[in-house]
Write a protein that holds these residues in place. Structure first.
Motif, PDB file in Angstrom:
ATOM      1  N   THR A 110     -17.544  42.051  30.093  1.00 19.48           N
ATOM      2  CA  THR A 110     -17.514  42.976  28.943  1.00 19.48           C
ATOM      3  C   THR A 110     -16.071  43.128  28.443  1.00 19.48           C
ATOM      4  O   THR A 110     -15.126  42.772  29.132  1.00 19.48           O
ATOM      5  CB  THR A 110     -18.011  44.365  29.379  1.00 19.48           C
ATOM      6  N   PRO A 111     -15.916  43.690  27.234  1.00 16.67           N
ATOM      7  CA  PRO A 111     -14.555  43.952  26.729  1.00 16.67           C
ATOM      8  C   PRO A 111     -13.870  45.000  27.616  1.00 16.67           C
ATOM      9  O   PRO A 111     -14.520  45.716  28.377  1.00 16.67           O
ATOM     10  CB  PRO A 111     -14.808  44.525  25.331  1.00 16.67           C
ATOM     11  N   THR A 112     -12.552  45.091  27.455  1.00 16.52           N
ATOM     12  CA  THR A 112     -11.784  46.089  28.231  1.00 16.52           C
ATOM     13  C   THR A 112     -12.242  47.494  27.887  1.00 16.52           C
ATOM     14  O   THR A 112     -12.282  48.368  28.732  1.00 16.52           O
ATOM     15  CB  THR A 112     -10.287  45.952  27.857  1.00 16.52           C
ATOM     16  N   LYS A 113     -12.598  47.705  26.606  1.00 20.92           N
ATOM     17  CA  LYS A 113     -12.879  49.068  26.119  1.00 20.92           C
ATOM     18  C   LYS A 113     -14.375  49.231  25.819  1.00 20.92           C
ATOM     19  O   LYS A 113     -14.981  48.380  25.181  1.00 20.92           O
ATOM     20  CB  LYS A 113     -12.061  49.316  24.840  1.00 20.92           C
ATOM     21  N   ILE A 114     -14.936  50.338  26.334  1.00 17.97           N
ATOM     22  CA  ILE A 114     -16.345  50.682  26.064  1.00 17.97           C
ATOM     23  C   ILE A 114     -16.366  52.152  25.629  1.00 17.97           C
ATOM     24  O   ILE A 114     -15.616  52.971  26.202  1.00 17.97           O
ATOM     25  CB  ILE A 114     -17.208  50.489  27.325  1.00 17.97           C
ATOM     26  N   ALA A 115     -17.190  52.483  24.633  1.00 19.62           N
ATOM     27  CA  ALA A 115     -17.224  53.875  24.139  1.00 19.62           C
ATOM     28  C   ALA A 115     -18.625  54.464  24.307  1.00 19.62           C
ATOM     29  O   ALA A 115     -19.634  53.779  24.078  1.00 19.62           O
ATOM     30  CB  ALA A 115     -16.825  53.910  22.662  1.00 19.62           C
ATOM     31  N   ILE A 116     -18.682  55.723  24.727  1.00 19.70           N
ATOM     32  CA  ILE A 116     -19.952  56.452  24.878  1.00 19.70           C
ATOM     33  C   ILE A 116     -19.883  57.642  23.924  1.00 19.70           C
ATOM     34  O   ILE A 116     -19.020  58.522  24.090  1.00 19.70           O
ATOM     35  CB  ILE A 116     -20.133  56.979  26.319  1.00 19.70           C
ATOM     36  N   LEU A 117     -20.743  57.628  22.891  1.00 20.14           N
ATOM     37  CA  LEU A 117     -20.659  58.666  21.859  1.00 20.14           C
ATOM     38  C   LEU A 117     -21.742  59.720  22.100  1.00 20.14           C
ATOM     39  O   LEU A 117     -22.930  59.404  22.174  1.00 20.14           O
ATOM     40  CB  LEU A 117     -20.840  58.044  20.469  1.00 20.14           C
ATOM     41  N   ASP A 118     -21.315  60.983  22.226  1.00 18.43           N
ATOM     42  CA  ASP A 118     -22.236  62.107  22.447  1.00 18.43           C
ATOM     43  C   ASP A 118     -22.335  62.884  21.131  1.00 18.43           C
ATOM     44  O   ASP A 118     -21.377  63.547  20.728  1.00 18.43           O
ATOM     45  CB  ASP A 118     -21.667  62.993  23.570  1.00 18.43           C
ATOM     46  N   HIS A 119     -23.498  62.786  20.489  1.00 19.89           N
ATOM     47  CA  HIS A 119     -23.646  63.358  19.143  1.00 19.89           C
ATOM     48  C   HIS A 119     -23.437  64.871  19.147  1.00 19.89           C
ATOM     49  O   HIS A 119     -22.573  65.395  18.450  1.00 19.89           O
ATOM     50  CB  HIS A 119     -25.057  63.027  18.627  1.00 19.89           C
ATOM     51  N   GLU A 120     -24.187  65.554  20.001  1.00 21.72           N
ATOM     52  CA  GLU A 120     -24.165  67.023  19.946  1.00 21.72           C
ATOM     53  C   GLU A 120     -22.759  67.580  20.213  1.00 21.72           C
ATOM     54  O   GLU A 120     -22.258  68.460  19.530  1.00 21.72           O
ATOM     55  CB  GLU A 120     -25.130  67.576  21.000  1.00 21.72           C
ATOM     56  N   LYS A 121     -22.089  67.002  21.207  1.00 22.21           N
ATOM     57  CA  LYS A 121     -20.762  67.522  21.582  1.00 22.21           C
ATOM     58  C   LYS A 121     -19.681  66.985  20.644  1.00 22.21           C
ATOM     59  O   LYS A 121     -18.524  67.387  20.754  1.00 22.21           O
ATOM     60  CB  LYS A 121     -20.424  67.097  23.024  1.00 22.21           C
ATOM     61  N   LYS A 122     -20.080  66.039  19.774  1.00 23.94           N
ATOM     62  CA  LYS A 122     -19.090  65.355  18.911  1.00 23.94           C
ATOM     63  C   LYS A 122     -17.908  64.888  19.771  1.00 23.94           C
ATOM     64  O   LYS A 122     -16.733  65.196  19.487  1.00 23.94           O
ATOM     65  CB  LYS A 122     -18.606  66.294  17.793  1.00 23.94           C
ATOM     66  N   ARG A 123     -18.275  64.188  20.857  1.00 20.95           N
ATOM     67  CA  ARG A 123     -17.272  63.740  21.844  1.00 20.95           C
ATOM     68  C   ARG A 123     -17.525  62.274  22.162  1.00 20.95           C
ATOM     69  O   ARG A 123     -18.681  61.849  22.254  1.00 20.95           O
ATOM     70  CB  ARG A 123     -17.421  64.559  23.124  1.00 20.95           C
ATOM     71  N   THR A 124     -16.443  61.516  22.288  1.00 19.00           N
ATOM     72  CA  THR A 124     -16.573  60.119  22.714  1.00 19.00           C
ATOM     73  C   THR A 124     -15.804  59.914  24.016  1.00 19.00           C
ATOM     74  O   THR A 124     -14.631  60.298  24.113  1.00 19.00           O
ATOM     75  CB  THR A 124     -16.020  59.161  21.634  1.00 19.00           C
ATOM     76  N   PHE A 125     -16.516  59.378  25.023  1.00 20.13           N
ATOM     77  CA  PHE A 125     -15.824  58.945  26.242  1.00 20.13           C
ATOM     78  C   PHE A 125     -15.352  57.515  25.997  1.00 20.13           C
ATOM     79  O   PHE A 125     -16.114  56.692  25.473  1.00 20.13           O
ATOM     80  CB  PHE A 125     -16.789  58.930  27.435  1.00 20.13           C
ATOM     81  N   VAL A 126     -14.121  57.231  26.362  1.00 20.34           N
ATOM     82  CA  VAL A 126     -13.623  55.861  26.245  1.00 20.34           C
ATOM     83  C   VAL A 126     -13.226  55.373  27.639  1.00 20.34           C
ATOM     84  O   VAL A 126     -12.485  56.055  28.350  1.00 20.34           O
ATOM     85  CB  VAL A 126     -12.408  55.788  25.289  1.00 20.34           C
TER      86      VAL A 126
END
Ligand code: TA6
Length: 286
Positions: free
Chosen positions: A200-216
């Motif tokens: 996989t690429p070095t960077k993966i993003a997890i987007l949480d709609h309700e919290k308007k938060r992205t884990f990177v």
């Protein structure tokens, strides 16, 4: 400081004025809080903090194998062992002033030892670095698999997207570990998922709609990524997992699984995972 059941609990704190914190039991991160003190990792309300049962949540370290290999314990022994503070750590690059060096030695007489640094970065980022060196005096190579089995806390799994794994090949643990190719859109979730994405690429993003938060996630030396949510049926079979807790967690795990790592005597491997949680304006269905 003493934690639950005698497991030493260590707390890393962010700079003055920040509420960023990391809790550790042995080499297992069980809490990561951002500058506002919000918990970013999932730990089940039914988690058992008593070896040899691995704590259900946080960031268990899967080493020296991933998965169950017949008689070997599932995901290796590292997550069930007591670690100690490393008073003579190898050099670890870090820009953090808040870190701890741990060492895992399977047994006193064993020459093998595995240093590990956990650091809380200036912006509340969490950095994990692990080193494995083959110290076998008998010339034998040392082969292992590895994963930071990270349980992210999410508001509602049905409103989460993962970006960075599109079009990649993966092994599907729910279909006899057969190899498939992912479609071209971000991942969304409406049922049990247990996939090992390859190279996989070095960077993966997890987007949480309700919290308007992205884990990177940013990773080095750890080519694959496991995505897992047990969903309702599987969750009910796990005694250390609440029935509806699957709605509020997602595992996205930096892993070296497809091609186990082989070290010749004297060779060393270093794996590094950096986690950050940033505000995001993601709207579901985008
Ligand atoms: O991370 C994926 C996975 O390998 C799943 O197959 C599931 O077994 C999960 O790990 C949890 O494993 P554990 O041994 O912690 O219950």
């Amino acid at each position: 400081c003493k934690g639950i059941n005698g497991l030493d609990k260590v707390v890393l704190r962010g700079p003055r004025g920040s509420s960023a914190e990391v809790y550790l039991y042995g080499g297992h991160v069980t809490s990561w809080r951002n500058d506002h003190g919000e918990e970013l990792l999932f730990v089940s309300s039914k988690a058992i903090f008593k070896p040899p049962k691995a704590i259900r949540g946080g960031i268990p370290i899967c080493f020296p194998q991933f998965g169950s290999h017949g008689s070997l314990e599932q995901h290796g022994f590292a997550r069930n062992k007591f670690w100690s503070i490393d008073i003579d750590p190898p050099p670890f690059p870090t820009n953090s002033k808040s870190f701890i060096d741990l060492i895992l030695k399977p047994s006193e007489e064993d020459m093998q030892k595995w240093p590990h640094r956990i650091a809380l970065g200036p912006g509340g980022d969490l950095m994990l670095t692990s080193r494995v060196r083959n110290t076998n005096a008998d010339g034998k190579p040392f082969t292992f698999a590895f994963a930071y089995h990270t349980y992210f806390s999410v508001s509602d799994i049905s409103e989460v997207r993962v970006e960075g794994l599109e079009t990649l090949d993966y092994f599907d643990n729910l279909q006899n570990k057969e190899r498939f190719t992912e479609q071209g859109d971000a991942l969304t979730f409406e049922s049990e998922v247990d996939k090992i994405y390859l190279s996989t690429p070095t960077k993966i993003a997890i987007l949480d709609h309700e919290k308007k938060r992205t884990f990177v996630l940013r990773k080095e030396g750890i080519p694959d990524a496991v995505v897992w949510n047990p969903w309702d049926k599987k969750a009910k079979t796990m005694t250390d997992f609440g029935d509806d807790e699957y709605m509020h967690m997602l595992c996205v795990e930096a892993a070296a699984v497809e091609k186990p790592i082989t070290l010749k005597p004297g060779e060393e491997w270093k794996g590094r995972l950096e986690l950050s949680a940033v505000p995001s304006s993601y709207c579901s269905g985008q």
